[in-house]
Scaffold this active site. Structure first.
Site, PDB file in Angstrom:
ATOM      1  N   LYS A 225       0.698  -1.160  -0.153  1.00 32.94           N
ATOM      2  CA  LYS A 225      -0.462   0.101  -0.207  1.00 32.94           C
ATOM      3  C   LYS A 225       1.078   1.033  -0.287  1.00 32.94           C
ATOM      4  O   LYS A 225       1.285   1.759   1.159  1.00 32.94           O
ATOM      5  CB  LYS A 225      -0.493  -0.144   1.098  1.00 32.94           C
ATOM      6  CG  LYS A 225      -1.692   0.871   1.336  1.00 32.94           C
ATOM      7  CD  LYS A 225      -1.645   2.121   2.105  1.00 32.94           C
ATOM      8  CE  LYS A 225      -2.774   3.460   2.036  1.00 32.94           C
ATOM      9  NZ  LYS A 225      -2.102   4.545   2.176  1.00 32.94           N
TER      10      LYS A 225
ATOM     11  N   GLY B 248       6.736   5.086   8.767  1.00 34.40           N
ATOM     12  CA  GLY B 248       6.038   6.073   8.686  1.00 34.40           C
ATOM     13  C   GLY B 248       5.892   6.964  10.248  1.00 34.40           C
ATOM     14  O   GLY B 248       6.389   6.325  10.701  1.00 34.40           O
ATOM     15  N   SER B 249       5.064   7.465  10.632  1.00 33.29           N
ATOM     16  CA  SER B 249       5.096   8.240  12.073  1.00 33.29           C
ATOM     17  C   SER B 249       4.828   7.185  13.273  1.00 33.29           C
ATOM     18  O   SER B 249       4.599   6.116  12.976  1.00 33.29           O
ATOM     19  CB  SER B 249       3.949   8.379  11.650  1.00 33.29           C
ATOM     20  OG  SER B 249       3.173   8.708  11.952  1.00 33.29           O
ATOM     21  N   THR B 250       5.961   7.800  14.175  1.00 32.59           N
ATOM     22  CA  THR B 250       5.474   6.906  15.083  1.00 32.59           C
ATOM     23  C   THR B 250       4.619   6.576  15.707  1.00 32.59           C
ATOM     24  O   THR B 250       3.342   5.567  16.336  1.00 32.59           O
ATOM     25  CB  THR B 250       5.789   7.270  16.443  1.00 32.59           C
ATOM     26  OG1 THR B 250       7.898   7.538  15.871  1.00 32.59           O
ATOM     27  CG2 THR B 250       6.064   6.302  18.567  1.00 32.59           C
ATOM     28  N   GLU B 251       3.670   7.844  15.741  1.00 38.31           N
ATOM     29  CA  GLU B 251       1.704   7.866  15.753  1.00 38.31           C
ATOM     30  C   GLU B 251       0.818   6.086  15.195  1.00 38.31           C
ATOM     31  O   GLU B 251       0.863   5.178  16.006  1.00 38.31           O
ATOM     32  CB  GLU B 251       1.230   8.692  15.874  1.00 38.31           C
ATOM     33  CG  GLU B 251       1.174   9.571  17.310  1.00 38.31           C
ATOM     34  CD  GLU B 251       3.251  10.067  16.525  1.00 38.31           C
ATOM     35  OE1 GLU B 251       3.652  11.350  17.236  1.00 38.31           O
ATOM     36  OE2 GLU B 251       2.904   9.879  15.143  1.00 38.31           O
TER      37      GLU B 251
ATOM     38  N   GLY C 118       2.320   3.801  13.632  1.00 34.54           N
ATOM     39  CA  GLY C 118       4.002   2.636  14.032  1.00 34.54           C
ATOM     40  C   GLY C 118       3.103   2.145  15.524  1.00 34.54           C
ATOM     41  O   GLY C 118       2.678   0.680  15.232  1.00 34.54           O
TER      42      GLY C 118
ATOM     43  N   GLU D 253       9.401   1.341  10.769  1.00 36.93           N
ATOM     44  CA  GLU D 253      10.396   2.708  10.709  1.00 36.93           C
ATOM     45  C   GLU D 253       9.832   3.354  11.488  1.00 36.93           C
ATOM     46  O   GLU D 253       9.374   4.280  10.188  1.00 36.93           O
ATOM     47  CB  GLU D 253      11.667   2.117   9.355  1.00 36.93           C
ATOM     48  CG  GLU D 253      12.642   2.255   9.170  1.00 36.93           C
ATOM     49  CD  GLU D 253      12.184   4.033   9.431  1.00 36.93           C
ATOM     50  OE1 GLU D 253      12.444   5.197   9.415  1.00 36.93           O
ATOM     51  OE2 GLU D 253      12.690   3.789   7.883  1.00 36.93           O
TER      52      GLU D 253
ATOM     53  N   CYS E  64      13.034  10.912   8.160  1.00 36.64           N
ATOM     54  CA  CYS E  64      13.042  10.648   9.835  1.00 36.64           C
ATOM     55  C   CYS E  64      14.929  10.434  10.004  1.00 36.64           C
ATOM     56  O   CYS E  64      14.036  10.889  11.764  1.00 36.64           O
ATOM     57  CB  CYS E  64      12.794   9.025   9.747  1.00 36.64           C
ATOM     58  SG  CYS E  64      14.175   7.709   8.550  1.00 36.64           S
TER      59      CYS E  64
ATOM     60  N   GLU F 172       9.314  15.498  16.749  1.00 31.80           N
ATOM     61  CA  GLU F 172      10.002  15.243  15.686  1.00 31.80           C
ATOM     62  C   GLU F 172       8.072  16.626  14.468  1.00 31.80           C
ATOM     63  O   GLU F 172       7.435  16.658  13.868  1.00 31.80           O
ATOM     64  CB  GLU F 172       9.465  13.880  14.786  1.00 31.80           C
ATOM     65  CG  GLU F 172      10.069  13.582  13.459  1.00 31.80           C
ATOM     66  CD  GLU F 172       9.550  12.268  12.838  1.00 31.80           C
ATOM     67  OE1 GLU F 172      10.291  11.746  12.646  1.00 31.80           O
ATOM     68  OE2 GLU F 172       9.071  12.024  12.998  1.00 31.80           O
TER      69      GLU F 172
END
Length: 491
Positions: A183, A235-238, A240, A258, A292, A389
């Site tokens: 995706k 992508g973003s930590t949120e 993830g 990651e 990142c 970030e």
């Protein structure tokens, strides 16, 4: 505008499922926008959860069927052929990436496309070098291990390096013998779909690679699908964290992530000043700050602090903003309006919280999602721009006295993706590199990537590593086989 739309119209905008280009089952589409002009490039089919289900079923059938019969050498040959096709079409791929993402075409040609081709070649060469072990056991037993593909991999890639992230995900999975549903990010689907055309042209069997563009609900459906054995997300930590929390829905699956970063870049007072300025500028402003691992917290030792601050502000104003398709452009737009507004919000927070704005700080131009390269000095650890970030061209410069102090402050973050050190002292660089809790440390350089070196983060910056041997191991399971033999079979 006409030339750009005509160029984009040559390429696929449908879903790739089972080697067929199909429309969404719902008939929905979404727009992909040129971030330099704010104009619609084209409409792309919007993959639904039902489309994800169809794609996963195709990947499962391919994994259980024809793909399992392919030898490692056959898989390698397909990957080599795909790498050849990417090399053959690198000019158009660079243009498509620049048009859809906004990155300067000079960067796409010099950095992104060579990395993409090299990653496919590297894992093509790795496909037939995956070995198990023989293990001595007490008694009449012959024991060995096998490394086998995990199965169907659901892969979700970001918008900052669409082509490179696609290669980082697809190449090791295919080399290992997995099948894939990928995706792409909704902001940048076009280059992923173009590579899908090349995958079909290369001769991969139907169902081995499926590409389903869409928004967050599309990715969420993929991440929790019961027939997906392995999820890989960048992508973003949120997001993830959400994927990790949901990884047990509909059955346990393997997950690698990651995620975000707030990387410290440490400039010691013995550093070559020209190198320090060049390294910190590239480490932060490359790809419009949308990295990142960007060195966004620049710690400078007090003896050289004032000079470094002055030169950093001067250097940042020399960047050429504008049309990313112009080879002279060194900074393009942010990927979309939301990202631009987020960055501008953080700039206002920096000013409000007491940081000293030295350069930039505003939107550039009246068309496109451009943000001026921005430098803040006198930043403290508790400021939002030093903790969170931003993912944009905003440099925060902080002062420090001692090495022990800066190590402690650099580690005082929820993130741990990367770091930089600039110094002429080898012993100091090693002490700092070994003390920082980050996945990568650059000494007297920054943002140096190769397909053979593992990449990933500590703490909230992710789980697992990509590239190198680690990258292919993400897609392999270890099986132990114990065979009872007669007492006199083994010595």
């Amino acid at each position: 505008m006409f030339i750009r739309r005509a160029f984009a119209s040559k390429f696929r905008t449908q879903l790739l499922i089972n080697n067929q280009w199909v429309n969404s089952s719902t008939g929905k589409t979404f727009q992909t926008i040129n971030p330099a002009t704010e104009e619609v490039i084209t409409e792309v089919q919007y993959g639904s959860p039902a489309d994800i289900d169809t794609a996963v079923n195709a990947a499962r059938a391919a994994f259980d069927g024809p793909w399992r019969k392919y030898t490692a050498v056959q898989r390698a040959n397909l990957l080599y052929k795909l790498a050849d096709l990417i090399g053959k079409h690198k000019e158009e791929l660079a243009q498509l990436e620049s048009l859809d993402n906004g990155k300067p075409i000079s960067d796409a040609k010099a950095a992104d496309l060579p990395m993409v081709e090299n990653v496919y070649r590297y894992y093509a060469g790795y496909a037939d070098k995956v070995f198990g072990k023989t293990i001595p056991m007490n008694g009449p037993f012959f024991t060995y291990t096998r490394l086998e593909p995990k199965g169907v991999a659901g892969q979700i890639i970001p918008w900052n390096f669409p082509l490179a992230m696609q290669a980082w995900k697809l190449a090791p999975a295919l080399a290992a013998g997995c099948t894939v549903v990928l995706k792409p990010a909704e902001q940048t689907p076009l280059s992923a779909l173009r590579v899908g055309e090349l995958i079909v042209e290369a001769g991969f069997p139907a169902g081995v690679v499926n590409i389903v563009p869409g928004h967050g609900d599309t990715g969420a459906a993929l991440a929790v699908h019961p027939n997906v054995d392995k999820v890989a997300f960048t992508g973003s930590t949120e997001v993830g964290l959400e994927i990790m929390r949901n990884s047990g829905i509909n059955g346990l699956r393997r997950v690698t992530l990651e995620l975000g970063g707030k990387s410290p870049n440490i400039i010691l007072d013995d550093a070559d000043m020209d190198m320090a300025i060049a390294q910190s500028q590239f480490g932060l402003f490359f790809n419009q700050g949308q990295c990142c691992i960007a060195g966004s917290r620049v710690f400078v030792q007090e003896k050289i602090y004032d000079e470094f601050v002055k030169l950093s502000a001067q250097c940042s104003t020399g960047r050429k903003l504008g049309n990313p398709l112009d080879p002279a452009t060194t900074q393009g737009p942010q990927v979309d309006e939301a990202q631009m507004n987020k960055i501008l919000h953080y700039i206002e927070l920096g000013k409000k919280e007491g940081a000293k704005l030295l350069s930039g700080g505003k939107r550039w131009g009246n068309k496109g999602y451009f943000v001026e390269p921005t430098v803040f000095a006198d930043v403290t650890d508790n400021m939002s721009i030093a903790k969170e970030e931003i993912f944009g061209p905003v440099m925060s410069i902080l002062k420090f006295k001692t090495i022990d102090e800066v190590i402690e402050r650099a580690n005082n973050s929820i993130y741990g993706l990367g770091a930089g050190v600039v110094t002429k002292d080898l012993e100091k660089s090693i002490k700092i590199a070994h003390s920082l809790r980050t996945g990568t440390v650059y000494v007297n350089c920054y943002d140096v990537f190769t397909e053979s070196t593992p990449f990933g983060g500590y703490k909230q910056s992710g789980v697992g590593r990509e590239l190198g041997e680690d990258g292919i191991m993400n897609y392999l399971e270890s099986k132990t086989v114990v065979v009872k033999t007669s007492n006199d079979t083994l010595p």
